[in-house]
Design a protein around this motif. Structure first.
Motif, short mmCIF file in Angstrom:
data_model
loop_
_atom_site.label_atom_id
_atom_site.label_comp_id
_atom_site.label_asym_id
_atom_site.label_seq_id
_atom_site.Cartn_x
_atom_site.Cartn_y
_atom_site.Cartn_z
N VAL A 17 -5.97 0.55 -0.22
CA VAL A 17 -6.07 1.98 0.02
C VAL A 17 -7.52 2.41 -0.14
O VAL A 17 -8.26 1.87 -0.96
N SER A 66 -3.86 4.26 3.73
CA SER A 66 -3.42 2.88 3.63
C SER A 66 -4.14 2.06 4.70
O SER A 66 -4.38 2.56 5.80
N GLN A 121 1.38 5.26 6.96
CA GLN A 121 0.68 6.32 6.23
C GLN A 121 1.66 7.30 5.59
O GLN A 121 2.65 7.70 6.20
N PHE A 158 0.81 -1.23 0.00
CA PHE A 158 0.00 0.00 0.00
C PHE A 158 0.83 1.27 0.00
O PHE A 158 0.33 2.35 -0.30
N TRP A 159 2.13 1.18 0.30
CA TRP A 159 2.98 2.37 0.24
C TRP A 159 2.93 3.01 -1.14
O TRP A 159 2.72 4.22 -1.26
N GLU A 189 -3.54 -5.67 1.66
CA GLU A 189 -3.05 -4.31 1.84
C GLU A 189 -3.77 -3.46 0.80
O GLU A 189 -3.67 -3.71 -0.40
N GLN A 210 -0.84 4.11 -2.35
CA GLN A 210 -1.21 5.35 -1.70
C GLN A 210 -0.41 6.52 -2.29
O GLN A 210 -0.98 7.58 -2.59
#
Length: 243
Positions: free
Chosen positions: A108, A82, A197, A64-65, A106, A68
């Motif tokens: 968003v 996230s 986040q 999700f890094w 994972e 996002q």
């Protein structure tokens, strides 16, 4: 899976930063995410913009890094969080989700203004820039069902748009391999821990980000110049967000 590619909580907390930096040379030689951007057609079927200025989309496309980070640079998006989607609330934490057996992905949660950018256009960015929809239960160096490609529609209209777009892209053969993105029931979204986040925006020099995710932001700027904004909109963490 090589442990150097794992996004363990120790790495996320920088406890293993020295080990990671020592492994940068290895990463640069062998970490090929194969998440190269692909120019694809816009969806033929899309939502009709009404008078509402707020809508929510939930998608999953690997770590999700990066997902996002991409959508924080999209015009019309007002917030991106996230988090975890697909499983129960009591397993919605990084250590448990990383086991790969919780049902969570994972993911968003994107809050956007549908009068500025449509749900279908978000999906176009999702499929073309944010991840590779042909990788089953993995994205680049990250493997497991928690890294699956999935869309979690919040209503029937979103579900129809998502299913129609997948069929459209499959029929057009825009990808070399079949799309494996799942359209799954929405069971709730649980924000991830604070340290996850805005990770791309806060740590652009972090090796994982530099190798796997910054190229996605560059691709967004290249393929969608009218929708790209230089300054990202950041998720505002609160006391209710896990530390």
């Amino acid at each position: 899976m090589n442990p150097l590619f794992m996004k363990s909580s120790k790495i996320a907390h920088f406890g293993a930063l020295v080990m990671v930096m020592a492994a940068v040379a290895f990463w640069q030689r062998s970490a090929h995410s194969d998440e190269r951007a692909v120019s694809i057609p816009a969806p033929v079927q899309d939502e009709h913009a009404g008078n509402a200025h707020t809508e929510t989309a939930v998608i999953a496309g690997g770590c999700f890094w990066g997902v996002q980070g991409v959508f924080e640079h999209v015009r019309g998006v007002t917030q991106v969080a996230s988090g975890y989607t697909g499983g129960a609330s009591d397993t919605a934490e990084y250590e448990r989700v990383s086991d790969g057996d919780t049902g969570h992905a994972e993911s968003v949660r994107i809050t956007f203004d549908p009068t500025v950018i449509s749900y279908g256009k978000l999906l176009q960015i999702f499929f073309s820039v944010a991840h590779n929809p042909t990788e089953l239960d993995y994205q680049g160096p990250d493997h497991g069902t928690q890294y699956r490609s999935a869309i979690f529609p919040l209503n029937a209209q979103q579900r129809n748009v998502a299913q129609a777009y997948i069929a459209q892209l499959q029929g057009a053969h825009v990808f070399a391999s079949p799309i494996v993105t799942r359209v799954e029931p929405y069971k709730g979204f649980y924000p991830a821990e604070n340290y996850h986040q805005n990770f791309l925006a806060l740590h652009p020099d972090y090796p994982y980000i530099a190798i796997n995710d910054l190229p996605k932001v560059d691709a967004l700027k290249s393929l969608f110049p009218a929708l790209y904004r230089t300054q990202p909109v950041l998720f505002q963490t609160t006391a209710s967000t896990k530390p």
